[in-house]
Scaffold this motif. Structure first.
Motif, PDB file in Angstrom:
ATOM      1  N   LYS A 177      -2.694  -5.868  -4.246  1.00  0.00           N
ATOM      2  CA  LYS A 177      -2.457  -7.239  -3.808  1.00  0.00           C
ATOM      3  C   LYS A 177      -1.958  -8.060  -4.997  1.00  0.00           C
ATOM      4  N   TYR A 201       0.852  -1.203   0.000  1.00  0.00           N
ATOM      5  CA  TYR A 201       0.000   0.000   0.000  1.00  0.00           C
ATOM      6  C   TYR A 201       0.883   1.246   0.000  1.00  0.00           C
ATOM      7  N   LYS A 231      -2.303   3.237  -3.845  1.00  0.00           N
ATOM      8  CA  LYS A 231      -3.263   2.618  -2.929  1.00  0.00           C
ATOM      9  C   LYS A 231      -2.948   1.134  -2.740  1.00  0.00           C
ATOM     10  N   TYR A 232      -4.000   0.338  -2.534  1.00  0.00           N
ATOM     11  CA  TYR A 232      -3.827  -1.061  -2.149  1.00  0.00           C
ATOM     12  C   TYR A 232      -3.590  -1.939  -3.379  1.00  0.00           C
ATOM     13  N   ASP A 255     -10.280  -7.456   2.733  1.00  0.00           N
ATOM     14  CA  ASP A 255     -10.551  -7.163   1.331  1.00  0.00           C
ATOM     15  C   ASP A 255     -12.009  -7.403   0.969  1.00  0.00           C
TER      16      ASP A 255
END
Length: 576
Positions: free
Chosen positions: A261, A253, A258-259, A359
């Motif tokens: 994965k 992050y 931002k995030y 998530d």
């Protein structure tokens, strides 16, 4: 002849659904449910026996894993010396267990590495008498937290996570009235540098303050870099369901991107596209309900890395430069290590964006307010099961007028259904005239055949978001509802809720108007039955949510039909 043909088509359809489900499971990284491929059983990965060549990626790599003490380490794409050998031996290494009111952590004096964690408030799904284990170093699993120093320039060998360190004497358990305790490791002088690691654990907390003191014991300035990494095998967490898929893997992050994965399979294929440098954010390893994360203070420059270390072994981490340290001087870096459950409010308080490890996928914008409301209801009702029931009730109230419009349209369709069926039978050999006659009936009766669909479709994203809220919330884990339901995150042990859900789904289908097309009518009955099978293996909390939704939908549909003068009728299937 037609009956035989229909039977063959239904067999093909059913078999296709089975194959489709199996392929969906494989696509989501799960094992096939009905036709699992013959594969080699998953084993703990062996760490690399040789280090990568000295290049842009060279955090030290551990020796091969043994059956007694498997050591796993990561590699990073920073400027790091390749493959420093371990300075510890079996005779000199020691492990220490440190206890707080919520954690039992095991540290290894080799590198001051965190090698095992037990959550005392979260029980193991297979053994209710034991706490849940997240970090581990065994023959079956590798999941470690490691830190160390690497050379900022040419040459130099500094203390790494493979360097034997001395455990400083001190308290090992949090006493009554004590709010924190410290675990400290000190390395010997290595390359003119001494490293001191201090872990500070707090009462009731899953975040650990970690301070690295780097002391220049030499006669020349040094400019090391500090690396913080999480190393994990790519095996799915024990006890994962085959009937739904949750994400397991690393995440990064930053404020800019931002995030982000990343799937283990993408690391394996070299298809990783994440931000490489930042001055904020965190790195994490995520799995269902739990996560680990390294957090540095905003403003500190860092290189972010994510890569494969060895067969079925992966690392995510960050490297931050310490600048030049003069002889005799000390430079300290403070960081936070999170090892704990994905409790949304606690994560939000720790670091910006850390709550995203829980998530919700692309429906986060809807899921977060739903979780907030669910949490408020739990605060009032003090039972997560009743909070689920109350939340679905509130959603039904909020969507009452949309549902009313949909059910009113369905009631009109049911009222004219006999006229349509008679017309279809009369014109069954004239499909074009049949279509024209059907549209004429719709116009005369002022019925929109799609009128019952659109209002319901508007609500679908909300209920999908609620599905992910219930599936992702660790608060459901080990949370009881009533009677035989002692854990809302586990399947109903007696399958009572799934049976009730199947019955309510079939009742709801019977109350809907039968489609004019016989094949569509049969599908309306087969699809609920097929998908109801999956609910026998879903968490009880999710099944409770669907049952509540079904019962409220049936009640509303019944009331609306009665008000419109359309007596409730059950359209039972005709499989001929």
């Amino acid at each position: 002849m037609n009956d035989i043909r229909r039977t063959i088509l239904w067999v093909i359809f059913g078999f296709s659904m089975v194959l489709l489900w199996d392929q969906w499971q494989v696509y989501n990284g799960q094992k096939a449910t009905f036709f699992p491929a013959t594969t080699q059983s998953a084993k703990a990965p062996a760490a690399a026996t040789s280090a990568p060549t000295a290049s842009a990626s060279s955090v030290p790599v551990s020796p091969a894993i043994t059956s007694t003490v498997p050591a796993a380490a990561g590699s990073t794409p920073g400027a790091v010396p390749a493959g420093a050998p371990s300075t510890a031996t079996a005779a000199t290494r020691e492990r220490v267990v440190v206890n707080t009111d919520v954690l039992a952590l095991t540290f290894d004096s080799e590198g001051g590495t965190l090698v095992h964690s037990v959550f005392t408030r979260f029980k193991d799904m297979a053994n209710a008498d034991a706490g849940f284990v997240l970090l581990d170093e065994s023959t079956n699993r590798v999941y470690l937290v490691q830190t160390g120093l690497i050379a900022g320039g040419a040459g130099g060998t500094f203390p790494t996570h493979k360097t034997l360190m001395t455990l400083v004497p001190g308290e090992r358990s949090l006493k009554d009235g004590q709010n924190e305790l410290q675990v400290k490791f000190e390395s010997a002088d290595l390359g003119g540098v001494k490293l001191v690691k201090t872990y500070t654990l707090k009462r009731g907390a899953y975040d650990i303050a970690v301070r690295h003191d780097v002391i220049n014991t030499g006669t020349a300035p040094v400019a090391p870099q500090l690396y913080l990494q999480l190393v994990r095998d790519g095996n799915p967490p024990p006890g994962e369901s085959s009937f739904y898929s949750t994400f397991t893997g690393p995440a990064i992050y930053t404020e800019a991107q931002k995030y982000q994965k990343v799937e283990f399979k993408d690391i394996e294929k070299g298809k990783v596209d994440v931000e490489k440098q930042a001055s904020n954010g965190y790195v994490a390893m995520v799995q269902h309900y739990f996560a680990t994360a390294w957090i540095l203070a905003d403003g500190l420059k860092r290189d972010l890395f994510l890569r494969k270390v060895d067969t079925n072994l992966y690392a995510v981490g960050m490297i931050t430069p310490l600048d030049s340290i003069a002889p005799g001087a000390t430079r300290s870096i403070d960081s936070k290590l999170f090892v704990g459950p994905q409790e949304e409010k606690a994560l939000e308080a720790l670091a910006p964006g850390l709550e995203l490890v829980k998530d919700y996928g692309w429906l986060t914008i809807l899921a977060k307010p739903l979780y907030w409301l669910l949490d408020k209801l739990h605060g009032f009702l003090h039972n997560w099961g009743w909070a689920i029931v109350a939340l679905v009730l509130l959603l039904k109230i909020a969507f009452y007028w949309l549902n009313a419009k949909a059910y009113a349209s369905m009631a009109k369709m049911k009222a004219i259904n006999p006229k349509i069926m008679e017309m279809r039978e009369r014109l069954k050999d004239k499909p074009q005239e049949m279509q024209q006659a059907m549209m004429k009936i719709y116009r005369e009766e002022k019925v929109n055949p799609m009128g019952g669909c659109f209002p319901i479709m508007v609500q679908i994203p909300v209920f999908i978001a609620l599905y992910w809220v219930l599936l992702s919330s660790v608060e459901m884990r080990n949370a009881p509802w009533v009677l035989w339901i002692h854990d809302l995150s586990s399947p109903d042990p007696y399958f009572i809720l799934p049976v009730l859900m199947t019955l309510t789904t079939m009742l709801q289908t019977a109350l809907n108007p039968a489609p004019p097309d016989p094949m569509q009518a049969k599908l309306m009955w087969f699809m609920p039955l097929i998908f109801s099978v999956m609910f026998f293996f879903f968490p009880a909390g999710l099944v409770l949510y669907w049952i509540t939704n079904n019962i409220l939908s049936i009640a509303q549909q019944w009331v609306i039909n009665t008000r419109m003068g359309v007596p409730p009728q059950f359209n039972l299937p005709k499989f001929r």
